[in-house]
Design an enzyme around this catalytic site. Structure first.
Site, short mmCIF file in Angstrom:
data_model
loop_
_atom_site.label_atom_id
_atom_site.label_comp_id
_atom_site.label_asym_id
_atom_site.label_seq_id
_atom_site.Cartn_x
_atom_site.Cartn_y
_atom_site.Cartn_z
N GLY A 61 41.49 33.95 86.90
CA GLY A 61 42.38 34.58 87.05
C GLY A 61 42.95 35.94 86.43
O GLY A 61 42.72 35.89 85.24
N SER A 62 44.18 36.03 86.49
CA SER A 62 45.37 36.85 86.67
C SER A 62 45.36 37.03 84.48
O SER A 62 45.53 35.48 84.05
CB SER A 62 46.25 36.71 86.30
N SER A 63 45.47 37.85 83.57
CA SER A 63 45.59 38.02 82.16
C SER A 63 46.91 37.87 82.58
O SER A 63 47.20 38.44 80.80
CB SER A 63 45.60 39.18 81.87
N SER A 64 47.91 37.89 83.00
CA SER A 64 49.58 37.17 83.07
C SER A 64 49.85 35.85 82.98
O SER A 64 50.82 35.68 82.15
CB SER A 64 50.13 37.84 84.40
N TYR B 389 45.97 35.57 96.08
CA TYR B 389 47.62 35.05 95.61
C TYR B 389 48.95 34.72 96.24
O TYR B 389 50.01 34.11 96.07
CB TYR B 389 47.78 36.26 94.06
#
Lengths: 136, 423
Positions: A61-64, B389
């Site tokens: 998932g997220s690049s954060s 999410y």
């Protein structure tokens, strides 16, 4: 048992293993205020990884994920070390930036799929500078 | 990490040695260490960047941004900014704590001070500086990365936060990963031959397919074959965002649709023994179910716009809500960018949407801004990314439905969906 991994970021760490075959996003998956895993769809949901050795195959998932891991390192709620099944660029970057900023890289070790499968939550692990993982 | 030695040009070495200032030196040090991580033999010049690090998470990210800015670092390529953690002009309308807003605002200022454009959107490719086919770029934001690579044919690795700004400052990335043609071949074929054309024609099929792609492909490059839909840009945006939420997909190919996949053979670059998964109706249904985490049909808020709502999406929403009113007990929120909302306003699309009772938040989204008041606990969305999410990040329930389902549920004040397609 002793396993020999590939060093992604060298370092020493000891702690209880927290293991899942399911990849994890730290963004939406890791609360840096507590070190708890909060992704409700993840098998480790509800468990605390702070100070433990986290073993997940790779980041999803997220690049954060890197930003959240950096916050955890600063806040003292990061895992003591992270074990993956392949070099993971997100974990590597967070560890490198933590080293540049705070002189506190998180040790990162990559294992083969077969070796990773030998890990079990609750085991006690010691990671040495040469990438060796001693498990009891 | 790997033993391959990295060779730098004299200019790159000078950056690393601090001859162009300590800000560029810090950025170069991170890029060089990551080049060693990738085992890259050299660095590659980029001509654009998109920065996800602009989102405020806490003191460490802010410290990093302010240190770079204070050291005088400036981006050296045209650079757009991802969402911020704040709707800069309207955050007071929500539950954002003022101290938190002031920190988030400092982070916005630090990135603007480094010369980044204040686009504040996770869908920059719909706003400005849309990358060209084959262009070498350094992008953050998982949903934007997968769109740039897959739909535009631009080339970026899956850059994490903090690395994107370093690459933008030095104009270099490791020569590795998806920047190189040989690393862009499909690694897993998903065959849709068994999936009905009726489902494939549905807009809400795309986030569901994306979720399945993410689950099955993990961090591999999936190729979708026997696809019969005719996707819009926003459909592909939704597919990519879902695939990068449920998995770590940074590039997908759809045979006959995406630019590097005119044929199956082209998508896999003629390789043999690429495994194939025959997608079944049951797998689609399971992915659809994964996007809902709710215990009943109660509803507090409909949330649209992850990735940010585009002009075309405003155009699709306006006639669905025209002349109607949402139920008073339900909020209806659309998250978008300044640029898209301005265009929608000019086109007269915002009037019916606002008359319906909808609110519009710019620059940010509910996942990165602590804007939702605690009484909002039951959401509904047509976005695979929001659906994936929200339960973890916001501890809310969420139901996934089509855009039509979302509008209808907002009208009656309870979740209602047409499930016939999925059963």
């Amino acid at each position: 048992m002793e396993l020999s991994g590939q060093i992604i970021e060298a370092g020493e760490a000891s702690g209880e293993l927290l293991v899942s075959a399911e990849p994890l996003s730290f963004w939406g998956g890791y609360d840096y205020h507590t070190g708890n895993i909060i992704d409700q769809r993840h098998p480790l949901a509800g468990l605390c990884a702070a100070g433990r050795i986290l073993a997940v195959p790779f980041t999803r998932g997220s690049s954060s994920t890197t930003a959240v891991l950096l916050e955890a390192i600063k806040a003292g709620t990061a895992p003591a070390a992270i074990i993956t099944t392949a070099p993971d660029s997100f974990f590597a970057l967070a560890s490198i930036v933590a080293d540049e900023m705070y002189g506190k890289p998180v040790p990162l070790i990559s294992l083969s799929d077969g070796q990773f499968a030998l890990l079990q939550s609750g085991q006690s692990a010691h990671i040495k500078h040469d990438g060796t993982i001693k498990i009891q | 990490m790997k033993s391959t030695s990295l060779s730098l040009t004299p200019y790159e070495q000078a950056l690393l040695d601090g001859e162009h200032g300590t800000g560029k030196q810090l950025a170069m040090s991170v890029i060089v260490r990551m080049a060693r991580f990738y085992g890259a033999p050299r660095l590659l010049e980029i001509s654009g960047a998109h920065i996800d690090s602009s989102v405020y998470f806490g003191p460490a990210g802010l410290e990093f941004a302010e240190r770079l800015a204070a050291l005088g670092a400036q981006v050296s390529v045209p650079t757009t900014l991802n969402v911020s953690a704040l709707d800069e002009h309207n955050w007071q309308e929500w539950a954002v704590p003022p101290e938190w807003a002031s920190e988030a605002r400092r982070q916005m200022i630090a990135y603007e001070a480094m010369g980044c454009r204040p686009t504040w959107t996770c869908a920059p490719y719909q706003v400005e500086l849309t990358p060209k086919f084959g262009q070498q770029i350094a992008w953050g934001e998982s949903s934007a990365i997968v769109f740039a690579n897959s739909v535009l044919g631009a080339r970026t690795a899956r850059y994490p936060d903090l690395m994107d700004i370093c690459a933008a400052i030095v104009g270099r990335v490791p020569e590795a990963s998806l920047h190189l043609t040989e690393n862009r071949a499909g690694e897993l074929i998903l065959d849709l031959a068994e999936i009905s054309a009726e489902i494939q024609a549905e807009s809400s099929f795309y986030p569901v397919l994306g979720t399945l792609l993410g689950k099955l492909a993990g961090n591999k490059i999936p190729v979708v074959n026997n696809f019969v839909g005719t996707p819009t840009e926003d459909d592909l945006k939704a597919l990519g965002a879902a695939s990068a939420s449920a998995g770590a997909v940074a590039l997908f190919h759809i045979v006959g649709v995406t630019p590097e996949a005119p044929t199956l053979d082209a998508a896999i670059q003629g390789r043999q023994d690429v495994p194939t998964i025959r997608v079944t109706q049951a797998m689609i249904r399971e992915a659809w179910q994964l996007l809902t985490k709710a215990s009943g049909d109660e509803l507090d808020m409909v949330i649209l716009g992850s990735p940010h709502f585009s002009l075309a999406e405003f155009k699709a929403l306006a006639p669905l809500v025209a002349g109607k009113k949402k139920h008073p007990s339900v909020k209806f929120l659309v998250t978008s960018s300044r640029a898209m909302a301005a265009l929608a306003h000019k086109a007269g699309l915002l009037e019916p949407i606002k008359a319906f009772g909808a609110q519009i938040t710019l620059d940010t989204c509910i996942l990165v801004s602590p804007m939702l008041p605690p009484e909002i606990t039951r959401l509904m969305t047509n976005s695979g990314k929001y659906a994936y999410y929200a339960p973890g990040l916001l501890e809310t329930e969420i139901t996934f439905g089509s855009l039509q389902d979302c509008v209808r549920s907002a009208e009656i004040g309870r979740v209602t969906r047409d499930e016939s397609l999925w059963n």
